[in-house]
Design a protein around this motif. Structure first.
Motif, PDB file in Angstrom:
ATOM      1  N   LEU A  74      -6.330  -1.066  -5.275  1.00 53.81           N
ATOM      2  CA  LEU A  74      -5.964  -2.264  -4.770  1.00 53.81           C
ATOM      3  C   LEU A  74      -6.609  -3.694  -4.996  1.00 53.81           C
ATOM      4  O   LEU A  74      -6.309  -4.673  -5.052  1.00 53.81           O
ATOM      5  CB  LEU A  74      -5.932  -2.245  -3.154  1.00 53.81           C
ATOM      6  CG  LEU A  74      -4.532  -1.436  -2.511  1.00 53.81           C
ATOM      7  CD1 LEU A  74      -5.120  -0.931  -1.092  1.00 53.81           C
ATOM      8  CD2 LEU A  74      -3.449  -1.908  -2.709  1.00 53.81           C
ATOM      9  N   LYS A 131     -11.444   5.200   3.362  1.00 52.64           N
ATOM     10  CA  LYS A 131     -11.411   5.104   1.877  1.00 52.64           C
ATOM     11  C   LYS A 131     -10.073   5.405   1.354  1.00 52.64           C
ATOM     12  O   LYS A 131      -9.652   5.029   0.591  1.00 52.64           O
ATOM     13  CB  LYS A 131     -12.538   6.300   1.315  1.00 52.64           C
ATOM     14  CG  LYS A 131     -13.670   5.651   0.877  1.00 52.64           C
ATOM     15  CD  LYS A 131     -13.782   5.474  -0.757  1.00 52.64           C
ATOM     16  CE  LYS A 131     -14.262   3.964  -1.323  1.00 52.64           C
ATOM     17  NZ  LYS A 131     -15.661   3.644  -0.619  1.00 52.64           N
ATOM     18  N   GLU A 132      -9.469   6.486   2.009  1.00 50.62           N
ATOM     19  CA  GLU A 132      -8.040   6.981   1.568  1.00 50.62           C
ATOM     20  C   GLU A 132      -6.985   6.092   2.550  1.00 50.62           C
ATOM     21  O   GLU A 132      -7.207   6.115   3.877  1.00 50.62           O
ATOM     22  CB  GLU A 132      -7.962   8.372   1.837  1.00 50.62           C
ATOM     23  CG  GLU A 132      -8.596   9.190   0.629  1.00 50.62           C
ATOM     24  CD  GLU A 132      -9.330  10.407   1.125  1.00 50.62           C
ATOM     25  OE1 GLU A 132      -8.643  11.221   1.756  1.00 50.62           O
ATOM     26  OE2 GLU A 132     -10.623  10.324   0.851  1.00 50.62           O
ATOM     27  N   ILE A 133      -6.025   5.819   1.725  1.00 50.89           N
ATOM     28  CA  ILE A 133      -5.139   4.802   2.456  1.00 50.89           C
ATOM     29  C   ILE A 133      -4.372   5.540   3.814  1.00 50.89           C
ATOM     30  O   ILE A 133      -3.957   4.986   4.677  1.00 50.89           O
ATOM     31  CB  ILE A 133      -4.006   4.442   1.511  1.00 50.89           C
ATOM     32  CG1 ILE A 133      -4.541   3.536   0.283  1.00 50.89           C
ATOM     33  CG2 ILE A 133      -2.748   3.562   2.167  1.00 50.89           C
ATOM     34  CD1 ILE A 133      -3.881   2.241   0.205  1.00 50.89           C
ATOM     35  N   PHE A 149      -0.809   2.445  -5.617  1.00 53.40           N
ATOM     36  CA  PHE A 149      -1.845   1.868  -5.224  1.00 53.40           C
ATOM     37  C   PHE A 149      -2.345   3.048  -3.917  1.00 53.40           C
ATOM     38  O   PHE A 149      -2.795   2.768  -2.840  1.00 53.40           O
ATOM     39  CB  PHE A 149      -1.622   0.545  -4.456  1.00 53.40           C
ATOM     40  CG  PHE A 149      -1.181  -0.527  -5.290  1.00 53.40           C
ATOM     41  CD1 PHE A 149      -2.023  -0.936  -6.545  1.00 53.40           C
ATOM     42  CD2 PHE A 149       0.016  -1.119  -5.216  1.00 53.40           C
ATOM     43  CE1 PHE A 149      -1.789  -2.042  -7.284  1.00 53.40           C
ATOM     44  CE2 PHE A 149       0.379  -2.103  -6.258  1.00 53.40           C
ATOM     45  CZ  PHE A 149      -0.463  -2.522  -7.152  1.00 53.40           C
ATOM     46  N   LYS A 150      -2.089   4.091  -4.258  1.00 57.12           N
ATOM     47  CA  LYS A 150      -2.490   5.260  -3.513  1.00 57.12           C
ATOM     48  C   LYS A 150      -3.942   4.939  -3.138  1.00 57.12           C
ATOM     49  O   LYS A 150      -4.351   5.375  -1.998  1.00 57.12           O
ATOM     50  CB  LYS A 150      -2.109   6.559  -4.179  1.00 57.12           C
ATOM     51  CG  LYS A 150      -0.846   7.155  -3.477  1.00 57.12           C
ATOM     52  CD  LYS A 150      -1.054   8.041  -2.126  1.00 57.12           C
ATOM     53  CE  LYS A 150      -0.207   8.038  -1.184  1.00 57.12           C
ATOM     54  NZ  LYS A 150       1.261   8.066  -1.530  1.00 57.12           N
ATOM     55  N   GLU A 151      -4.768   5.000  -4.100  1.00 56.88           N
ATOM     56  CA  GLU A 151      -6.215   4.636  -3.654  1.00 56.88           C
ATOM     57  C   GLU A 151      -6.667   3.486  -3.546  1.00 56.88           C
ATOM     58  O   GLU A 151      -6.202   2.481  -4.308  1.00 56.88           O
ATOM     59  CB  GLU A 151      -6.895   5.453  -5.208  1.00 56.88           C
ATOM     60  CG  GLU A 151      -6.938   7.042  -5.131  1.00 56.88           C
ATOM     61  CD  GLU A 151      -6.737   7.618  -6.195  1.00 56.88           C
ATOM     62  OE1 GLU A 151      -7.503   7.222  -6.987  1.00 56.88           O
ATOM     63  OE2 GLU A 151      -5.639   8.252  -6.728  1.00 56.88           O
ATOM     64  N   ILE A 152      -7.628   2.995  -2.593  1.00 54.71           N
ATOM     65  CA  ILE A 152      -7.695   1.830  -2.263  1.00 54.71           C
ATOM     66  C   ILE A 152      -8.381   1.086  -3.332  1.00 54.71           C
ATOM     67  O   ILE A 152      -8.267  -0.090  -3.610  1.00 54.71           O
ATOM     68  CB  ILE A 152      -8.982   1.878  -1.093  1.00 54.71           C
ATOM     69  CG1 ILE A 152      -8.301   2.539   0.254  1.00 54.71           C
ATOM     70  CG2 ILE A 152      -9.398   0.365  -0.724  1.00 54.71           C
ATOM     71  CD1 ILE A 152      -8.410   1.648   1.250  1.00 54.71           C
ATOM     72  N   MET A 197       0.830  -1.125  -0.042  1.00 51.93           N
ATOM     73  CA  MET A 197      -0.051  -0.128   0.043  1.00 51.93           C
ATOM     74  C   MET A 197       0.820   1.383  -0.074  1.00 51.93           C
ATOM     75  O   MET A 197       0.375   2.318  -0.235  1.00 51.93           O
ATOM     76  CB  MET A 197      -0.982  -0.182   1.189  1.00 51.93           C
ATOM     77  CG  MET A 197      -1.810  -1.243   1.158  1.00 51.93           C
ATOM     78  SD  MET A 197      -2.704  -1.315   2.890  1.00 51.93           S
ATOM     79  CE  MET A 197      -3.127  -3.200   2.588  1.00 51.93           C
TER      80      MET A 197
END
Lengths: 343, 343
Positions: free
Chosen positions: A253, B248-250, A247-250, A242
């Motif tokens: 992923l 929602k955001e890592i 893969f900054k935004e879920i 992560m």
DNA sequence: AATTAGCACTCTCATAGGGAGAGTGCTAAA
DNA sequence: TTTAGCACTCTCCCTATGAGAGTGCTAATT
């Protein structure tokens, strides 16, 4: 289309640059940082050709280039130069391994080493025991009609399983049984995969003139389905994935998360690679698994006393430092082989 | 400040609404959905008071309210009504447990059940063996100077450990040793915590007039530090945490990720709660651990034959359906107790 | 004294526009 | 074959704007 030398140089430069910055690579950067003595226009033209042949792609017109899976594949097969570990790193790895004297811990340490050294996910597939030669079997009564079966293989692996039997099992019968089995084992090489069948045949012979205890039959059957038990996997560094900018935004992923959650998917993938080549690299969509489409996996086999029994792996984004990943995977699998062979 | 009935009703409404929508709750929604026969202005005034007393807070002026940790705590202690599982759900749980006859698998299934039923992270702390009465010890030679030590406790738990000894250990001596130890065990209740000390004392007595084998000393010491071995933890549903809108955001996952990665943190937290109360709820910053500041943890003890030996837990955002979490935790821990007691 | 209607005020969020900057593709010249 | 030059494209960031949701406060009502 065959790539000429200049195209190979440029592809290499793009891969190296993209691996370190995670930003699309422009012709300007190549001209500036990698002294090819070419103008941006020329580099641009070569990049255009590389793109047409699916080695590079652009997120949008007027952006720099990113290697495709095919680009990485070509790089890995033809361009990359092995990047051996520094002596200092090697010493540190050996130092860390020294802490552990136990099998379980060694496996755990291995996955930790892999993830820490690579900033990716470290995977260790425990030794597979199928086809290992069985050296010795012992039964230990652990109360409540439960028997602990201990199988020792020729590679020194110890498999244990507790099974429940119906009705009390006499200690004498138990030792009779283990003596009988061990004498059969001494006669010929029997591996775990066919252990059950061979013993059943033998048992049938003696049962006809020995007293008849059915439950020993069932008991044996339960003991020796060990081969079907799932291989244990050791995973470490799940959160590393992560930290990568891709893969900054879920949402990005998506699939990878199931790899993190369900260890079996990874285990099965790696197991399937066993026995072909020491080191194997799978890049993005080369894997048929949808869960792995955005990842690359570098696996390397380890062995016990020269017999390949398992593999370790490094899982990360396709944008990974392949030369380093390979060196780490190979060095660690060699060390692990040494350590397990000594146990 | 003592909350009056109307404030309690409004706090309950806010908690319920926020748990289901994850959106700040406005006075309008309360008036509309929960028929309190009050105008929005009145509700607004009460909410203002609740906020002044730290039961609610606003992400910004002119937004609705969200419960604080204190608000949840008050809700959990004074307002929530237990929400028993439906018969159908209970039957399904029992059905799933029926599949498993083995200890390991039972633990795994339990963590899976917890995560599936709650959409949060399911945690199972394996039974702790400290202070368990030791019923029986056996040694099995597994080659290469390795001895498998098997300890069976009064609760029927089986602890195994492979240790390496320097030099070959004679099978006769091994059985002499185990007979000796087991006879001592039969004389009095010895628990794992003091096993080592007591046996060393006894051994010193006989060693003076028996032959002197130092290495048995070391051997025993290695065997009986089992109490210091870390408790195994079973985790399932790691990715559930990422499905919640608050993460929602890592970046917002920051701390929680270490909980997912390092099972020990969770294990130690839960272990510390053992032995006080059947069910315990920890909400957000109530935990001193920085890793848990954005989470809540519901734990419930399970026991074997009436003796509390471990705990299960549910880890999720503070915005969780507490009544349901508690019912699930309690039901599952009861079932697990039953199953483990039967083994 | 408690409740409520009314209203100004605040803050978010979505949308659009504009300008800077990075990088490309193409063409004509070297 | 290589390159300089330039128009073009796309992103990104900033700003402005307006709608909408929701509040706090006050004065009127019950």
């Amino acid at each position: 289309m065959e790539l000429n030398e200049r195209m190979k140089t440029i592809l290499t430069a793009v891969v190296h640059r993209y691996i370190t910055t995670a930003e699309p690579v422009s012709s300007g950067i190549i001209a500036q940082k990698y002294n090819l003595n070419l103008s941006t226009a020329t580099i641009r033209h070569e990049m255009y050709l590389l793109e047409k042949n699916d080695y590079l792609w652009q997120p949008h017109t007027s952006s720099g280039r990113i290697p495709t899976d095919r680009g990485y594949r070509f790089y890995v097969d033809n361009l990359m130069v092995k990047n051996y570990l520094k002596e200092k790193e090697k010493r540190e790895i050996i130092q860390i391994y020294k802490k552990s004297k136990e099998f379980e811990e060694t496996m755990k340490i291995t996955s930790q080493l892999l993830s820490n050294l690579t900033n990716n996910i470290g995977v260790v597939l425990a030794p597979v025991i199928y086809n290992n030669i069985v050296k010795n079997i012992q039964f230990v009564s652990v109360g409540n009609n439960r028997i602990l079966t201990v199988i020792v293989t020729d590679t020194g692996l110890v498999c244990q399983k507790i099974i429940s039997v119906s009705g009390e099992i006499n200690t004498d019968r138990l030792s009779y049984l283990s003596n009988f089995i061990n004498s059969k084992l001494a006669e010929k090489d029997i591996n775990i995969t066919n252990l059950n069948n061979i013993l059943m045949d033998e048992l049938d012979k003696i049962i006809s003139f020995q007293e008849k205890f059915n439950y020993i039959h069932n008991f044996l059957e339960e003991c020796f389905d060990i081969e079907y038990s799932e291989n244990k996997v050791y995973l470490d560094g799940r959160i590393n994935i992560m930290k990568h900018p891709e893969f900054k935004e879920i949402d990005k992923l998506n699939y990878i998360l199931s790899l993190i959650e369900e260890e079996n998917i990874l285990a099965n993938t790696i197991r399937r690679y066993l026995g072909f080549r020491k080191t194997k690299i799978t890049i993005g969509k080369e894997s048929k698994l949808k869960e792995m489409q955005n990842c690359s996996l570098v696996t390397s086999e380890y062995s016990i006393k020269g017999k390949p029994v398992g593999a370790i792996g490094i899982l990360g984004p396709t944008r990974m430092d392949y030369p380093r990943m390979v060196s780490i995977a190979e060095y660690i699998s060699d060390k692990l082989s040494e350590i397990l062979s000594e146990f």
